[in-house]
Design a protein around this motif. Structure first.
Motif, PDB file in Angstrom:
ATOM      1  N   UNK A 252     -10.981   3.702  -4.011  1.00 46.64           N
ATOM      2  CA  UNK A 252     -10.277   2.577  -4.649  1.00 46.64           C
ATOM      3  C   UNK A 252     -10.044   1.450  -3.649  1.00 46.64           C
ATOM      4  N   UNK A 253      -9.593   1.797  -2.452  1.00 46.59           N
ATOM      5  CA  UNK A 253      -9.309   0.765  -1.445  1.00 46.59           C
ATOM      6  C   UNK A 253     -10.568   0.007  -1.048  1.00 46.59           C
ATOM      7  N   UNK A 254     -11.687   0.699  -0.916  1.00 43.29           N
ATOM      8  CA  UNK A 254     -12.927   0.033  -0.518  1.00 43.29           C
ATOM      9  C   UNK A 254     -13.491  -0.837  -1.630  1.00 43.29           C
ATOM     10  N   UNK A 255     -13.252  -0.470  -2.880  1.00 43.59           N
ATOM     11  CA  UNK A 255     -13.725  -1.315  -3.972  1.00 43.59           C
ATOM     12  C   UNK A 255     -12.943  -2.621  -4.036  1.00 43.59           C
ATOM     13  N   UNK A 256     -11.692  -2.603  -3.604  1.00 46.65           N
ATOM     14  CA  UNK A 256     -10.904  -3.835  -3.560  1.00 46.65           C
ATOM     15  C   UNK A 256     -11.231  -4.679  -2.335  1.00 46.65           C
ATOM     16  N   UNK A 257     -11.550  -4.026  -1.223  1.00 48.01           N
ATOM     17  CA  UNK A 257     -11.844  -4.769   0.003  1.00 48.01           C
ATOM     18  C   UNK A 257     -12.834  -3.965   0.840  1.00 48.01           C
TER      19      UNK A 257
END
Length: 271
Positions: A252-257
């Motif tokens: 999730x974190x990598x998809x946002x940034x």
């Protein structure tokens, strides 16, 4: 010579089991927009409308965009590079109460200020972690606690977050503390949040990930399974679940940034 508890093959089997968990059981996500984002990148739905399965290809892709180290600094520009095999970094912990002899009292901003000044005076401590302060209502405790810490130390700050809006406000406060530099250049603050194990990301945790993205700020993804309670009683089973919990947050974190530095933490696992 000490023998490691888990060998390379053991760790590989545990990681494979975690990928199986995410691909077959899935993860609960309490945010419709983030569910849609995951599905856009290949996650598939289940019989539960708030749960998606994460294909192992997506997990591997998101792991590949994580940088190998995370940089944190303080307002005295002491830079620390966090990474596997690097030097140890010491931060304080958080709490709910303060003990005076046999008496337990709720922790208040005056106590947090005292604790922060003690941490500031200890050269061995590199960063200050926030905590709950009982003299403010829960929606304001993160901002109030962050203000107290910033007033009493120049060390790296890790706030204790209570609301997504609080996370947004602390990003703005961190930009002030960075003194004109970008937070990407001068990461004087970092963030962290725990999944509700097993495999449940609440709207608060997801909001923290989303609202702190876009600045290159380190984010610690925590899993806190209880062996024999919310997780298998065996060490390998508990680790497989904890790893799956943490991997879901990394995705999730990598998809946002893409490229956001993430700190992997299954150290809260306990019995």
């Amino acid at each position: 010579m000490a023998r490691p508890l888990l060998g390379v093959e053991d760790c590989a089997r545990i990681h494979a089991a975690s990928l199986d968990i995410l691909e077959t059981v899935g993860v609960r996500v309490d945010d419709a927009a983030i569910l849609a984002l995951l599905e856009r990148y290949g996650a598939t739905g289940t019989t539960q409308p708030d749960t998606v399965r994460l294909p192992r290809g997506l997990v591997r892709e998101c792991l590949s965009t994580c940088p190998p180290t995370a940089r944190v600094t303080d307002r005295n520009d002491r830079l620390r590079e966090l990474g596997s095999g690097g030097p140890a970094v010491f931060w304080t912990g958080n709490a709910l109460y303060v003990a005076h002899g046999h008496q337990r009292d709720e922790l208040r901003t005056t106590d947090l200020a005292d604790l922060t000044r003690v941490a500031d005076a200890c050269p061995e401590i590199d960063g200050m972690v926030g905590t709950s302060v009982a003299d403010f209502p829960p929606p304001a405790r993160d901002v109030a606690g962050f203000r107290v810490m910033a007033r009493n130390t120049a060390k790296h700050l890790r706030p204790c977050i209570f609301t997504p809006d609080g996370a947004s406000a602390i990003v703005e406060m961190g930009q002030v503390l960075a003194g004109g530099a970008s937070l990407r250049e001068r990461p004087v603050v970092s963030f962290g949040y725990s999944i509700v194990s097993p495999l449940h990301w609440t709207s608060t945790g997801l909001g923290v990930i989303r609202n702190t993205a876009g600045h290159g700020l380190p984010l610690m993804i925590n899993s806190e399974p209880m062996g024999g309670g919310t997780a298998p009683v065996t060490l390998a089973g508990c680790l497989a679940l904890a790893n799956a919990d943490t991997l879901s947050g990394i995705v999730i974190a990598q998809l946002f940034e893409r490229g956001r530095p993430l700190i992997y933490n299954v150290g809260f696992a306990h019995v």
